[in-house]
Write a protein that holds these residues in place. Structure first.
Motif, PDB file in Angstrom:
ATOM      1  N   VAL A  34       0.874  -1.175   0.000  1.00  0.00           N
ATOM      2  CA  VAL A  34       0.000   0.000   0.000  1.00  0.00           C
ATOM      3  C   VAL A  34       0.909   1.223   0.000  1.00  0.00           C
ATOM      4  O   VAL A  34       1.597   1.501   0.984  1.00  0.00           O
ATOM      5  N   PHE A  35       0.915   1.943  -1.116  1.00  0.00           N
ATOM      6  CA  PHE A  35       1.904   2.991  -1.349  1.00  0.00           C
ATOM      7  C   PHE A  35       1.230   4.356  -1.427  1.00  0.00           C
ATOM      8  O   PHE A  35       0.122   4.489  -1.960  1.00  0.00           O
ATOM      9  N   GLY A  36       1.909   5.356  -0.916  1.00  0.00           N
ATOM     10  CA  GLY A  36       1.418   6.727  -1.035  1.00  0.00           C
ATOM     11  C   GLY A  36       2.210   7.629  -0.106  1.00  0.00           C
ATOM     12  O   GLY A  36       2.814   7.174   0.867  1.00  0.00           O
ATOM     13  N   PRO A  37       2.221   8.926  -0.385  1.00  0.00           N
ATOM     14  CA  PRO A  37       2.956   9.867   0.466  1.00  0.00           C
ATOM     15  C   PRO A  37       2.306  10.006   1.830  1.00  0.00           C
ATOM     16  O   PRO A  37       1.150   9.613   2.042  1.00  0.00           O
ATOM     17  N   ASN A  38       3.048  10.571   2.782  1.00  0.00           N
ATOM     18  CA  ASN A  38       2.494  10.825   4.103  1.00  0.00           C
ATOM     19  C   ASN A  38       1.254  11.706   3.982  1.00  0.00           C
ATOM     20  O   ASN A  38       1.248  12.693   3.233  1.00  0.00           O
ATOM     21  N   GLY A  39       0.213  11.342   4.717  1.00  0.00           N
ATOM     22  CA  GLY A  39      -1.012  12.123   4.685  1.00  0.00           C
ATOM     23  C   GLY A  39      -1.964  11.776   3.559  1.00  0.00           C
ATOM     24  O   GLY A  39      -3.018  12.405   3.410  1.00  0.00           O
ATOM     25  N   SER A  40      -1.631  10.755   2.774  1.00  0.00           N
ATOM     26  CA  SER A  40      -2.472  10.409   1.621  1.00  0.00           C
ATOM     27  C   SER A  40      -3.702   9.596   2.010  1.00  0.00           C
ATOM     28  O   SER A  40      -4.653   9.502   1.237  1.00  0.00           O
ATOM     29  N   GLY A  41      -3.673   8.982   3.187  1.00  0.00           N
ATOM     30  CA  GLY A  41      -4.835   8.205   3.636  1.00  0.00           C
ATOM     31  C   GLY A  41      -4.560   6.730   3.829  1.00  0.00           C
ATOM     32  O   GLY A  41      -5.506   5.944   3.997  1.00  0.00           O
ATOM     33  N   LYS A  42      -3.294   6.316   3.837  1.00  0.00           N
ATOM     34  CA  LYS A  42      -2.972   4.894   3.993  1.00  0.00           C
ATOM     35  C   LYS A  42      -3.478   4.358   5.337  1.00  0.00           C
ATOM     36  O   LYS A  42      -4.137   3.318   5.400  1.00  0.00           O
ATOM     37  N   THR A  43      -3.170   5.071   6.416  1.00  0.00           N
ATOM     38  CA  THR A  43      -3.596   4.631   7.748  1.00  0.00           C
ATOM     39  C   THR A  43      -5.118   4.671   7.872  1.00  0.00           C
ATOM     40  O   THR A  43      -5.731   3.757   8.444  1.00  0.00           O
ATOM     41  N   PHE A  45      -7.295   4.250   5.497  1.00  0.00           N
ATOM     42  CA  PHE A  45      -7.802   3.102   4.753  1.00  0.00           C
ATOM     43  C   PHE A  45      -7.716   1.833   5.591  1.00  0.00           C
ATOM     44  O   PHE A  45      -8.676   1.044   5.669  1.00  0.00           O
ATOM     45  N   MET A  46      -6.577   1.627   6.245  1.00  0.00           N
ATOM     46  CA  MET A  46      -6.408   0.421   7.048  1.00  0.00           C
ATOM     47  C   MET A  46      -7.350   0.404   8.244  1.00  0.00           C
ATOM     48  O   MET A  46      -7.891  -0.650   8.613  1.00  0.00           O
ATOM     49  N   LYS A  47      -7.582   1.550   8.858  1.00  0.00           N
ATOM     50  CA  LYS A  47      -8.515   1.607   9.983  1.00  0.00           C
ATOM     51  C   LYS A  47      -9.943   1.335   9.535  1.00  0.00           C
ATOM     52  O   LYS A  47     -10.746   0.776  10.289  1.00  0.00           O
ATOM     53  N   GLY A  51     -12.652  -1.651  10.763  1.00  0.00           N
ATOM     54  CA  GLY A  51     -13.909  -1.223  11.359  1.00  0.00           C
ATOM     55  C   GLY A  51     -13.741  -0.152  12.409  1.00  0.00           C
ATOM     56  O   GLY A  51     -14.699   0.215  13.091  1.00  0.00           O
ATOM     57  N   ILE A  52     -12.531   0.397  12.545  1.00  0.00           N
ATOM     58  CA  ILE A  52     -12.297   1.485  13.513  1.00  0.00           C
ATOM     59  C   ILE A  52     -12.947   2.769  13.011  1.00  0.00           C
ATOM     60  O   ILE A  52     -13.502   3.553  13.782  1.00  0.00           O
ATOM     61  N   ILE A  53     -12.866   2.986  11.700  1.00  0.00           N
ATOM     62  CA  ILE A  53     -13.555   4.102  11.055  1.00  0.00           C
ATOM     63  C   ILE A  53     -14.774   3.530  10.352  1.00  0.00           C
ATOM     64  O   ILE A  53     -14.639   2.683   9.458  1.00  0.00           O
ATOM     65  N   ILE A 209      -2.293   5.164  -3.313  1.00  0.00           N
ATOM     66  CA  ILE A 209      -3.271   6.094  -2.755  1.00  0.00           C
ATOM     67  C   ILE A 209      -2.781   7.526  -2.922  1.00  0.00           C
ATOM     68  O   ILE A 209      -1.621   7.838  -2.632  1.00  0.00           O
ATOM     69  N   GLY A 210      -3.670   8.398  -3.380  1.00  0.00           N
ATOM     70  CA  GLY A 210      -3.338   9.806  -3.511  1.00  0.00           C
ATOM     71  C   GLY A 210      -4.525  10.608  -4.002  1.00  0.00           C
ATOM     72  O   GLY A 210      -5.352  10.099  -4.771  1.00  0.00           O
ATOM     73  N   ASN A 211      -4.616  11.862  -3.555  1.00  0.00           N
ATOM     74  CA  ASN A 211      -5.649  12.780  -4.039  1.00  0.00           C
ATOM     75  C   ASN A 211      -7.050  12.200  -3.881  1.00  0.00           C
ATOM     76  O   ASN A 211      -7.895  12.317  -4.769  1.00  0.00           O
ATOM     77  N   GLN A 212      -7.282  11.536  -2.736  1.00  0.00           N
ATOM     78  CA  GLN A 212      -8.575  10.928  -2.367  1.00  0.00           C
ATOM     79  C   GLN A 212      -8.930   9.690  -3.188  1.00  0.00           C
ATOM     80  O   GLN A 212     -10.044   9.175  -3.065  1.00  0.00           O
ATOM     81  N   LYS A 213      -8.000   9.186  -3.985  1.00  0.00           N
ATOM     82  CA  LYS A 213      -8.266   8.034  -4.830  1.00  0.00           C
ATOM     83  C   LYS A 213      -7.309   6.891  -4.492  1.00  0.00           C
ATOM     84  O   LYS A 213      -6.274   7.079  -3.853  1.00  0.00           O
TER      85      LYS A 213
END
Length: 251
Positions: A34-43, A45-47, A51-53, A209-213
């Motif tokens: 799962v690749f993407g810059p910091n702040g892109s939403g990787k964490t 997505f995993m949450k 079911g945490i989110i 992951i990037g730009n909400q996609k």
């Protein structure tokens, strides 16, 4: 068998839309980077997968169930855990999660003790059972986190930036161990990173992951200048040499 199903999935933090219209399936026994810059939403997505989110139940399924109901099939290693000050020994640290992530040491049955020794053996860490975490290296602690994630015989392991504090030697050792476990136990692995290069020889596909996609596919299809430029919304250059990728903003 489908392990993860995302159908037009939107993931929000409060009123903020973090990821929009994710639409892909992940099969069993796959190693997914799962690749993407910091702040892109990787964490984030995993949450959502855990079911945490909360998300709409018709938009995301894990083993055919809503994420919360599928948690017993999932092992999770969070992005960062401050373990340097822990005075627990290796076996006791793993025991804290034998009943799920609850505070304190539970009463352990013979079956529990056997299972703890089993997961220690699976990550080649029986020698760490009686050593305090405060005396271990980062790589040794990562072995214990992996052992802890194996409790309950999960079918899916989610790892959020597990190599952040490791030197290249330990990255290679831990990654080889993860791949060994995946092949032996037919696990599905999701491992997030901001550097795909260590995963190039072991992963089957990548989620970028990037730009909400987010896009899922083979590395050669997803990790291209055209795809990443479209995903991030600004010019990206990808340079490939043998088993290495270099991703940078285009001049």
């Amino acid at each position: 068998m489908k392990v993860i199903e995302c159908q037009h999935l939107d993931i929000r933090l409060g009123s903020r839309l973090v990821l929009s219209q994710l639409d892909f399936n992940i099969k069993d026994n796959q190693f997914i980077g799962v690749f993407g810059p910091n702040g892109s939403g990787k964490t984030t997505f995993m949450k959502a997968l855990l079911g945490i989110i909360p998300c709409a139940i018709d938009e995301i399924k894990i083993f055919g169930q809503p994420p919360r109901k599928a948690r017993k099939h999932i092992g999770y290693i969070p992005q960062y855990r401050d373990m340097e000050t822990f005075r627990l020994k290796g076996r006791d640290f793993i025991a804290t999660s034998i009943r799920g992530h609850k505070l304190g040491l539970p009463f352990l049955t013979k079956q529990d003790l056997h299972h703890i020794d089993e997961v220690l053996d699976q990550v080649h860490a029986k020698d760490l059972a009686d050593i305090p975490l405060s005396e271990m290296s980062g790589g040794q602690r990562q072995r214990l986190l992996l052992a802890q994630a194996l409790l309950g015989h999960p079918k899916l392991i989610i790892m959020d930036e597990p190599f952040g504090n490791l030197d290249p030697k330990w990255v290679k050792i831990i990654l080889s161990l993860i791949k060994e476990l995946q092949e032996q136990k037919k696990l599905t692995i999701l491992l997030s990173t901001h550097d795909l290069n260590p995963l190039m020889k072991v992963m089957d596909q990548v989620i970028c992951i990037g730009n909400q996609k987010a896009i899922l596919g083979d590395v050669d299809r997803v990790m291209t200048s055209d795809v990443l430029t479209g995903l991030y919304g600004f010019p990206i250059e990808v340079v490939k040499t043998d088993q290495h990728l270099f991703v940078t903003t285009a001049c």
